[in-house]
Design a protein around this motif. Structure first.
Motif, PDB file in Angstrom:
ATOM      1  N   LEU A  44       0.822  -1.205   0.000  1.00 39.84           N
ATOM      2  CA  LEU A  44       0.000   0.000   0.000  1.00 39.84           C
ATOM      3  C   LEU A  44       0.856   1.254   0.000  1.00 39.84           C
ATOM      4  O   LEU A  44       1.927   1.296   0.621  1.00 39.84           O
ATOM      5  CB  LEU A  44      -0.888   0.012   1.248  1.00 39.84           C
ATOM      6  CG  LEU A  44      -1.748  -1.242   1.456  1.00 39.84           C
ATOM      7  CD1 LEU A  44      -2.341  -1.257   2.864  1.00 39.84           C
ATOM      8  CD2 LEU A  44      -2.846  -1.327   0.408  1.00 39.84           C
ATOM      9  N   SER A  45       0.357   2.279  -0.688  1.00 42.72           N
ATOM     10  CA  SER A  45       1.032   3.574  -0.692  1.00 42.72           C
ATOM     11  C   SER A  45      -0.034   4.649  -0.681  1.00 42.72           C
ATOM     12  O   SER A  45      -0.661   4.923  -1.702  1.00 42.72           O
ATOM     13  CB  SER A  45       1.915   3.705  -1.943  1.00 42.72           C
ATOM     14  OG  SER A  45       2.630   4.917  -1.903  1.00 42.72           O
ATOM     15  N   ILE A  49      -2.695   1.097  -4.344  1.00 37.94           N
ATOM     16  CA  ILE A  49      -2.245  -0.273  -4.114  1.00 37.94           C
ATOM     17  C   ILE A  49      -1.180  -0.572  -5.158  1.00 37.94           C
ATOM     18  O   ILE A  49      -1.467  -0.711  -6.345  1.00 37.94           O
ATOM     19  CB  ILE A  49      -3.415  -1.272  -4.201  1.00 37.94           C
ATOM     20  CG1 ILE A  49      -4.492  -0.910  -3.175  1.00 37.94           C
ATOM     21  CG2 ILE A  49      -2.901  -2.695  -3.973  1.00 37.94           C
ATOM     22  CD1 ILE A  49      -5.783  -1.693  -3.327  1.00 37.94           C
ATOM     23  N   VAL A  50       0.071  -0.603  -4.705  1.00 38.02           N
ATOM     24  CA  VAL A  50       1.207  -0.766  -5.604  1.00 38.02           C
ATOM     25  C   VAL A  50       1.293  -2.207  -6.103  1.00 38.02           C
ATOM     26  O   VAL A  50       1.689  -2.471  -7.236  1.00 38.02           O
ATOM     27  CB  VAL A  50       2.499  -0.330  -4.897  1.00 38.02           C
ATOM     28  CG1 VAL A  50       3.728  -0.583  -5.757  1.00 38.02           C
ATOM     29  CG2 VAL A  50       2.418   1.156  -4.526  1.00 38.02           C
ATOM     30  N   ASN A  67      -2.526  -7.295  -9.589  1.00 44.15           N
ATOM     31  CA  ASN A  67      -2.932  -6.028 -10.166  1.00 44.15           C
ATOM     32  C   ASN A  67      -2.334  -4.898  -9.333  1.00 44.15           C
ATOM     33  O   ASN A  67      -1.587  -5.130  -8.374  1.00 44.15           O
ATOM     34  CB  ASN A  67      -4.469  -5.931 -10.235  1.00 44.15           C
ATOM     35  CG  ASN A  67      -4.956  -5.059 -11.379  1.00 44.15           C
ATOM     36  OD1 ASN A  67      -4.247  -4.186 -11.857  1.00 44.15           O
ATOM     37  ND2 ASN A  67      -6.187  -5.305 -11.805  1.00 44.15           N
ATOM     38  N   ALA A  68      -2.682  -3.664  -9.706  1.00 50.28           N
ATOM     39  CA  ALA A  68      -2.291  -2.471  -8.953  1.00 50.28           C
ATOM     40  C   ALA A  68      -3.350  -1.418  -9.209  1.00 50.28           C
ATOM     41  O   ALA A  68      -4.045  -1.461 -10.235  1.00 50.28           O
ATOM     42  CB  ALA A  68      -0.924  -1.972  -9.395  1.00 50.28           C
ATOM     43  N   ARG A 116       4.468  -1.182 -11.858  1.00 50.85           N
ATOM     44  CA  ARG A 116       3.666  -0.131 -12.483  1.00 50.85           C
ATOM     45  C   ARG A 116       3.875   1.196 -11.763  1.00 50.85           C
ATOM     46  O   ARG A 116       3.726   2.252 -12.357  1.00 50.85           O
ATOM     47  CB  ARG A 116       2.192  -0.520 -12.460  1.00 50.85           C
ATOM     48  CG  ARG A 116       1.928  -1.779 -13.298  1.00 50.85           C
ATOM     49  CD  ARG A 116       0.462  -2.137 -13.330  1.00 50.85           C
ATOM     50  NE  ARG A 116       0.276  -3.436 -13.967  1.00 50.85           N
ATOM     51  CZ  ARG A 116      -0.878  -4.085 -13.979  1.00 50.85           C
ATOM     52  NH1 ARG A 116      -1.961  -3.551 -13.408  1.00 50.85           N
ATOM     53  NH2 ARG A 116      -0.973  -5.264 -14.566  1.00 50.85           N
ATOM     54  N   TYR A 117       4.189   1.124 -10.487  1.00 52.29           N
ATOM     55  CA  TYR A 117       4.500   2.299  -9.672  1.00 52.29           C
ATOM     56  C   TYR A 117       5.799   1.976  -8.941  1.00 52.29           C
ATOM     57  O   TYR A 117       6.084   0.822  -8.659  1.00 52.29           O
ATOM     58  CB  TYR A 117       3.364   2.601  -8.691  1.00 52.29           C
ATOM     59  CG  TYR A 117       2.020   2.676  -9.380  1.00 52.29           C
ATOM     60  CD1 TYR A 117       1.724   3.732 -10.232  1.00 52.29           C
ATOM     61  CD2 TYR A 117       1.075   1.673  -9.219  1.00 52.29           C
ATOM     62  CE1 TYR A 117       0.514   3.799 -10.903  1.00 52.29           C
ATOM     63  CE2 TYR A 117      -0.139   1.729  -9.888  1.00 52.29           C
ATOM     64  CZ  TYR A 117      -0.415   2.787 -10.728  1.00 52.29           C
ATOM     65  OH  TYR A 117      -1.600   2.851 -11.405  1.00 52.29           O
ATOM     66  N   PRO A 118       6.596   2.992  -8.615  1.00 49.87           N
ATOM     67  CA  PRO A 118       7.916   2.712  -8.020  1.00 49.87           C
ATOM     68  C   PRO A 118       7.789   1.967  -6.685  1.00 49.87           C
ATOM     69  O   PRO A 118       6.979   2.330  -5.832  1.00 49.87           O
ATOM     70  CB  PRO A 118       8.513   4.102  -7.808  1.00 49.87           C
ATOM     71  CG  PRO A 118       7.758   5.018  -8.722  1.00 49.87           C
ATOM     72  CD  PRO A 118       6.385   4.446  -8.827  1.00 49.87           C
ATOM     73  N   PHE A 119       8.613   0.946  -6.517  1.00 47.49           N
ATOM     74  CA  PHE A 119       8.528   0.160  -5.281  1.00 47.49           C
ATOM     75  C   PHE A 119       8.930   0.971  -4.060  1.00 47.49           C
ATOM     76  O   PHE A 119       8.493   0.677  -2.951  1.00 47.49           O
ATOM     77  CB  PHE A 119       9.314  -1.146  -5.390  1.00 47.49           C
ATOM     78  CG  PHE A 119      10.753  -1.016  -5.803  1.00 47.49           C
ATOM     79  CD1 PHE A 119      11.726  -0.632  -4.894  1.00 47.49           C
ATOM     80  CD2 PHE A 119      11.143  -1.312  -7.100  1.00 47.49           C
ATOM     81  CE1 PHE A 119      13.055  -0.517  -5.270  1.00 47.49           C
ATOM     82  CE2 PHE A 119      12.477  -1.213  -7.490  1.00 47.49           C
ATOM     83  CZ  PHE A 119      13.432  -0.813  -6.571  1.00 47.49           C
TER      84      PHE A 119
END
Length: 189
Positions: A44-45, A49-50, A67-68, A116-119
Motif C-alpha cells: 500500500l502507498s 495499491i502498488v 494487479n495495482a 507499475r509504480y515505483p517500489f
C-alpha cells in the motif's frame, strides 16, 4: 530482519524504510476461506495499491490475480494458476527486483509482476480475507530505523479499518512527494 508474529487478519503494518532491490517479505500462513472465498496481500502507498496479490477460491474461479490501483482505478489483471487450496499451509514470498516483484509460493515462483509504480513508494503491507497468518518477516531492508517504534510519518492518517466495511483509504496532501508517481487525483467539488 524484522518479524511479526500472531497476526490477526485483517492486518496492516507500516514499513519504516523504503523497499529497495533485494527486499523480501515472507508470510507464513494457512488458507482459511471461511465465508470470504479469497484473500489478498497488498503493498500500500497512501490511497494506492502498488501490488495486489489475490488468491481466489471460488468454485468457478480458482486463480491468482495480480494487479495495482491508482486512486481506486485498477489496471489490467495478470491471472495465473493458484497453487493453494482451503486448509493449506503456505509460505508466500514477495521479492523486490529492479523491474518486477517475484511472487513465490512454497518455494516455487508463481508469478512476476512488472512494476507499475515505483517500489520505493510502498508504505505498508496489508493482508485481508480468508487467511490465517502465523508469521511475517522482512529481510533485505537497511534496518537503520527501529521498526518497533511506530513513529514514522506517512503524510496521511494511516490504514485504520483496512479490510473492513468501514475502511476509508488514506489520502496525501497535494504536495506529498509520492503524488507525482500515481495518476492525477481529480477533486470533485
Amino acid at each position: 530482519m524484522h518479524t511479526i508474529e500472531y497476526v490477526s487478519v485483517p492486518f496492516t503494518t507500516p514499513f519504516h524504510e523504503q523497499l529497495i532491490e533485494g527486499s523480501r517479505i515472507n508470510i507464513h500462513g494457512k488458507v482459511h476461506t471461511h465465508h470470504h472465498k479469497d484473500f489478498a496481500v497488498e503493498l500500500l502507498s497512501g490511497p494506492n495499491i502498488v501490488l495486489h496479490v489475490n488468491f481466489r477460491f471460488h468454485h468457478h474461479e480458482h486463480t491468482l490475480v495480480l494487479n495495482a490501483s491508482s486512486y481506486g482505478t485498477w489496471g489490467p489483471e495478470i491471472r495465473v494458476h493458484n497453487p493453494l487450496h482451503d486448509g493449506d499451509h503456505f509460505h508466500l514470498h514477495i521479492h523486490v527486483h529492479h523491474s518486477h516483484y517475484n511472487i513465490e509460493v512454497n518455494g516455487t515462483r508463481v508469478a512476476e509482476f512488472p512494476h507499475r509504480y515505483p517500489f520505493f513508494t510502498v508504505q505498508a503491507l496489508g493482508i485481508r480475507g480468508g487467511v490465517e497468518v502465523q508469521k511475517i518477516h522482512f529481510e533485505g531492508f537497511p534496518f537503520r530505523n527501529n521498526w518497533n517504534s511506530g513513529s514514522y510519518d506517512y503524510g496521511h492518517g494511516g490504514y485504520i479499518g483496512y479490510g473492513t466495511e468501514s475502511y476509508v483509504q488514506p489520502n496525501w496532501s497535494e504536495s506529498h512527494e509520492y503524488n507525482q508517481h500515481f495518476g492525477h487525483h481529480h477533486h470533485h467539488h
